[in-house]
Write a protein that holds these residues in place. Structure first.
Motif, PDB file in Angstrom:
ATOM      1  N   THR A   1       0.851  -1.190   0.000  1.00 17.38           N
ATOM      2  CA  THR A   1       0.000   0.000   0.000  1.00 17.38           C
ATOM      3  C   THR A   1       0.891   1.246   0.000  1.00 17.38           C
ATOM      4  O   THR A   1       2.077   1.178   0.329  1.00 17.38           O
ATOM      5  N   SER A   2       0.310   2.365  -0.341  1.00 13.83           N
ATOM      6  CA  SER A   2       1.097   3.595  -0.433  1.00 13.83           C
ATOM      7  C   SER A   2       1.582   4.038   0.941  1.00 13.83           C
ATOM      8  O   SER A   2       0.891   3.874   1.950  1.00 13.83           O
ATOM      9  N   LYS A   3       2.772   4.574   0.949  1.00 17.71           N
ATOM     10  CA  LYS A   3       3.379   5.097   2.174  1.00 17.71           C
ATOM     11  C   LYS A   3       3.023   6.571   2.356  1.00 17.71           C
ATOM     12  O   LYS A   3       2.777   7.033   3.451  1.00 17.71           O
ATOM     13  N   SER A   4       3.028   7.312   1.220  1.00 17.94           N
ATOM     14  CA  SER A   4       2.702   8.735   1.282  1.00 17.94           C
ATOM     15  C   SER A   4       2.272   9.239  -0.083  1.00 17.94           C
ATOM     16  O   SER A   4       2.515   8.602  -1.106  1.00 17.94           O
TER      17      SER A   4
ATOM     18  N   GLU B   1       1.996  16.639  -3.095  1.00 18.56           N
ATOM     19  CA  GLU B   1       2.032  17.473  -4.291  1.00 18.56           C
ATOM     20  C   GLU B   1       3.382  18.177  -4.288  1.00 18.56           C
ATOM     21  O   GLU B   1       3.729  18.851  -3.318  1.00 18.56           O
ATOM     22  N   LYS B   2       4.153  17.962  -5.346  1.00 28.49           N
ATOM     23  CA  LYS B   2       5.472  18.586  -5.450  1.00 28.49           C
ATOM     24  C   LYS B   2       5.519  19.454  -6.691  1.00 28.49           C
ATOM     25  O   LYS B   2       4.911  19.133  -7.701  1.00 28.49           O
ATOM     26  N   SER B   3       6.286  20.525  -6.605  1.00 25.96           N
ATOM     27  CA  SER B   3       6.469  21.394  -7.767  1.00 25.96           C
ATOM     28  C   SER B   3       7.806  21.104  -8.409  1.00 25.96           C
ATOM     29  O   SER B   3       8.837  21.075  -7.738  1.00 25.96           O
ATOM     30  N   PHE B   4       7.765  20.868  -9.697  1.00 27.88           N
ATOM     31  CA  PHE B   4       8.962  20.665 -10.487  1.00 27.88           C
ATOM     32  C   PHE B   4       9.047  21.829 -11.469  1.00 27.88           C
ATOM     33  O   PHE B   4       8.173  22.690 -11.492  1.00 27.88           O
ATOM     34  N   GLY B   5      10.057  21.871 -12.307  1.00 24.78           N
ATOM     35  CA  GLY B   5      10.266  22.974 -13.233  1.00 24.78           C
ATOM     36  C   GLY B   5       9.073  23.270 -14.125  1.00 24.78           C
ATOM     37  O   GLY B   5       8.797  24.412 -14.458  1.00 24.78           O
ATOM     38  N   HIS B   6       8.312  22.241 -14.492  1.00 30.50           N
ATOM     39  CA  HIS B   6       7.166  22.408 -15.394  1.00 30.50           C
ATOM     40  C   HIS B   6       5.845  22.511 -14.659  1.00 30.50           C
ATOM     41  O   HIS B   6       4.804  22.545 -15.282  1.00 30.50           O
ATOM     42  N   GLY B   7       5.867  22.543 -13.336  1.00 32.07           N
ATOM     43  CA  GLY B   7       4.632  22.715 -12.579  1.00 32.07           C
ATOM     44  C   GLY B   7       4.429  21.628 -11.537  1.00 32.07           C
ATOM     45  O   GLY B   7       5.275  20.758 -11.356  1.00 32.07           O
ATOM     46  N   PRO B   8       3.293  21.667 -10.855  1.00 34.06           N
ATOM     47  CA  PRO B   8       3.039  20.711  -9.772  1.00 34.06           C
ATOM     48  C   PRO B   8       2.675  19.320 -10.291  1.00 34.06           C
ATOM     49  O   PRO B   8       2.115  19.178 -11.382  1.00 34.06           O
ATOM     50  N   GLU B   9       3.020  18.322  -9.510  1.00 35.69           N
ATOM     51  CA  GLU B   9       2.695  16.929  -9.805  1.00 35.69           C
ATOM     52  C   GLU B   9       2.339  16.235  -8.500  1.00 35.69           C
ATOM     53  O   GLU B   9       2.748  16.658  -7.432  1.00 35.69           O
ATOM     54  N   TRP B  10       1.595  15.144  -8.632  1.00 29.10           N
ATOM     55  CA  TRP B  10       1.381  14.246  -7.507  1.00 29.10           C
ATOM     56  C   TRP B  10       2.520  13.229  -7.503  1.00 29.10           C
ATOM     57  O   TRP B  10       2.884  12.705  -8.554  1.00 29.10           O
ATOM     58  N   VAL B  11       3.055  12.943  -6.326  1.00 31.71           N
ATOM     59  CA  VAL B  11       4.062  11.896  -6.170  1.00 31.71           C
ATOM     60  C   VAL B  11       3.545  10.941  -5.095  1.00 31.71           C
ATOM     61  O   VAL B  11       3.355  11.330  -3.938  1.00 31.71           O
ATOM     62  N   VAL B  12       3.296   9.703  -5.512  1.00 34.90           N
ATOM     63  CA  VAL B  12       2.822   8.676  -4.582  1.00 34.90           C
ATOM     64  C   VAL B  12       4.000   7.737  -4.319  1.00 34.90           C
ATOM     65  O   VAL B  12       4.632   7.243  -5.250  1.00 34.90           O
ATOM     66  N   THR B  13       4.308   7.524  -3.039  1.00 28.19           N
ATOM     67  CA  THR B  13       5.448   6.716  -2.644  1.00 28.19           C
ATOM     68  C   THR B  13       4.985   5.387  -2.062  1.00 28.19           C
ATOM     69  O   THR B  13       4.069   5.352  -1.230  1.00 28.19           O
ATOM     70  N   PHE B  14       5.627   4.321  -2.508  1.00 34.49           N
ATOM     71  CA  PHE B  14       5.366   2.975  -2.005  1.00 34.49           C
ATOM     72  C   PHE B  14       6.668   2.426  -1.440  1.00 34.49           C
ATOM     73  O   PHE B  14       7.743   2.683  -1.994  1.00 34.49           O
ATOM     74  N   GLU B  15       6.565   1.660  -0.364  1.00 38.87           N
ATOM     75  CA  GLU B  15       7.756   1.061   0.243  1.00 38.87           C
ATOM     76  C   GLU B  15       7.552  -0.441   0.362  1.00 38.87           C
ATOM     77  O   GLU B  15       6.495  -0.888   0.802  1.00 38.87           O
ATOM     78  N   ASN B  16       8.574  -1.197  -0.019  1.00 35.91           N
ATOM     79  CA  ASN B  16       8.502  -2.657   0.007  1.00 35.91           C
ATOM     80  C   ASN B  16       9.775  -3.193   0.652  1.00 35.91           C
ATOM     81  O   ASN B  16      10.805  -3.335  -0.002  1.00 35.91           O
ATOM     82  N   LYS B  17       9.701  -3.477   1.942  1.00 36.23           N
ATOM     83  CA  LYS B  17      10.869  -3.944   2.700  1.00 36.23           C
ATOM     84  C   LYS B  17      11.274  -5.368   2.343  1.00 36.23           C
ATOM     85  O   LYS B  17      12.344  -5.823   2.731  1.00 36.23           O
ATOM     86  N   SER B  18      10.440  -6.092   1.590  1.00 33.22           N
ATOM     87  CA  SER B  18      10.804  -7.461   1.218  1.00 33.22           C
ATOM     88  C   SER B  18      11.793  -7.498   0.051  1.00 33.22           C
ATOM     89  O   SER B  18      12.323  -8.547  -0.282  1.00 33.22           O
ATOM     90  N   ILE B  19      12.070  -6.336  -0.551  1.00 34.29           N
ATOM     91  CA  ILE B  19      13.065  -6.242  -1.621  1.00 34.29           C
ATOM     92  C   ILE B  19      14.441  -6.141  -0.972  1.00 34.29           C
ATOM     93  O   ILE B  19      14.661  -5.308  -0.088  1.00 34.29           O
TER      94      ILE B  19
END
Length: 105
Positions: free
Chosen positions: A55-58, A61-79
């Protein structure tokens, strides 16, 4: 009723467009989209199958050079490889998929 609908759509929109583009999506909506995308990547063998149950960790909304984006972070400790334990999925603010990677860039 038809005329009322036309008038309502044609009225002042506060700067919003009412064309064929959809407006910004919520963080909940982007998490659902990203979760489906990660499962699809896992099912296709693009990433380890264990990602399909993560499931998603976080979400932010982040701003990059071309504008804002959604960034969804997933974490998998089994890797085993620590550099491959965090997966970032990027979407436009309107919900269009952009990219996925392990760097967050």
């Amino acid at each position: 009723m038809f005329l009322f609908g036309q008038t309502a759509l044609a009225g002042p929109g506060g700067g919003h467009t009412h064309g064929h583009e959809s407006g910004p999506i919520t963080s909940e909506q982007v998490v659902k989209k990203a979760t489906k995308h990660v499962k699809k990547l896992a099912n296709k063998g693009k990433i380890d199958a264990s990602w399909s149950s993560v499931t998603s960790k976080s979400v932010e909304e982040k701003s990059f050079g071309h504008g804002p984006e959604w960034v969804v972070t997933f974490e998998n400790k089994s890797i085993e490889d620590p550099e491959k334990q965090t997966l970032y999925v990027f979407y436009t603010i309107n919900g269009k998929y952009l990219a996925s990677n392990f760097t967050g860039q």
